[in-house]
Motif scaffolding. Structure first.
Motif, short mmCIF file in Angstrom:
data_model
loop_
_atom_site.label_atom_id
_atom_site.label_comp_id
_atom_site.label_asym_id
_atom_site.label_seq_id
_atom_site.Cartn_x
_atom_site.Cartn_y
_atom_site.Cartn_z
N MET A 1 0.85 -1.18 0.00
CA MET A 1 0.00 0.00 0.00
C MET A 1 0.89 1.24 0.00
SD MET A 1 -2.87 1.44 2.70
CE MET A 1 -3.20 -0.12 3.33
N ASN A 2 0.60 2.19 -0.89
CA ASN A 2 1.37 3.41 -0.97
C ASN A 2 0.90 4.42 0.07
OD1 ASN A 2 3.08 2.62 -3.00
ND2 ASN A 2 1.75 3.37 -4.62
N GLU A 3 1.84 5.16 0.55
CA GLU A 3 1.59 6.20 1.53
C GLU A 3 1.04 7.43 0.83
OE1 GLU A 3 4.43 8.82 4.44
OE2 GLU A 3 5.11 6.85 3.79
N SER A 4 0.14 8.16 1.51
CA SER A 4 -0.37 9.38 0.90
C SER A 4 0.36 10.60 1.45
CB SER A 4 -1.88 9.52 1.14
OG SER A 4 -2.14 9.71 2.51
N THR A 16 -7.35 24.74 -0.55
CA THR A 16 -7.92 23.43 -0.24
C THR A 16 -6.79 22.44 0.02
OG1 THR A 16 -8.00 22.83 -2.58
CG2 THR A 16 -9.99 23.75 -1.64
N THR A 17 -7.14 21.35 0.67
CA THR A 17 -6.17 20.30 0.97
C THR A 17 -6.63 19.03 0.27
OG1 THR A 17 -5.71 21.29 3.12
CG2 THR A 17 -5.07 19.01 2.83
N ILE A 18 -5.68 18.38 -0.41
CA ILE A 18 -5.98 17.11 -1.07
C ILE A 18 -4.90 16.10 -0.70
CG2 ILE A 18 -7.24 18.16 -3.00
CD1 ILE A 18 -4.78 17.85 -4.73
N GLU A 19 -5.23 14.85 -0.86
CA GLU A 19 -4.27 13.76 -0.61
C GLU A 19 -3.82 13.19 -1.94
OE1 GLU A 19 -3.08 12.74 2.44
OE2 GLU A 19 -4.17 14.48 3.21
N ALA A 20 -2.54 12.89 -2.02
CA ALA A 20 -1.97 12.31 -3.23
C ALA A 20 -1.15 11.09 -2.86
CB ALA A 20 -1.08 13.33 -3.93
#
Length: 112
Positions: A1-4, A16-20
């Motif tokens: 699983m990759n870390e965001s 705004t805040t987003i997760e990648a």
């Protein structure tokens, strides 16, 4: 699983805040979240993220004061002289703040 990784995006005076996903290309992450990295013309006529057209420029602040490495000649010059960096040449490896710049014609900035 990759870390965001958390990205703060500034666009049109809003933040705004987003997760990648760590390692993702910034251009792709921004576009998948509906962020307009291109101007009206370059939205249709661009190089598809190959770092050739120079139209997906954004300003980036990394957690380490600009530690996002430059990738390619255009990006290295942009980092050195302070103009926008190509979002297609930046891998998301750490939290960063991304400022989306208003583009009027092609990928050019509005004259100040």
């Amino acid at each position: 699983m990759n870390e965001s990784v958390t990205l703060t995006v500034r666009e049109d005076g809003a933040e705004t805040t987003i997760e990648a996903e760590r390692g993702a290309i910034l251009r792709d992450v921004l576009r998948s979240h509906g962020v307009a990295v291109y101007g009206s013309v370059s939205r249709v006529a661009n190089c598809g993220g190959r770092g050739l057209c120079g139209t997906c420029g954004v300003r980036v602040e990394g957690a380490e004061g600009g530690s996002i490495p430059a990738a390619g000649l255009h990006d290295a010059a942009a980092k050195r002289w302070g103009y926008p960096r190509l979002s297609c040449r930046i891998r998301v490896t750490e939290p960063m703040t991304v400022e989306v710049i208003e583009k009027v014609v092609w990928g050019q900035l509005r004259p100040e």
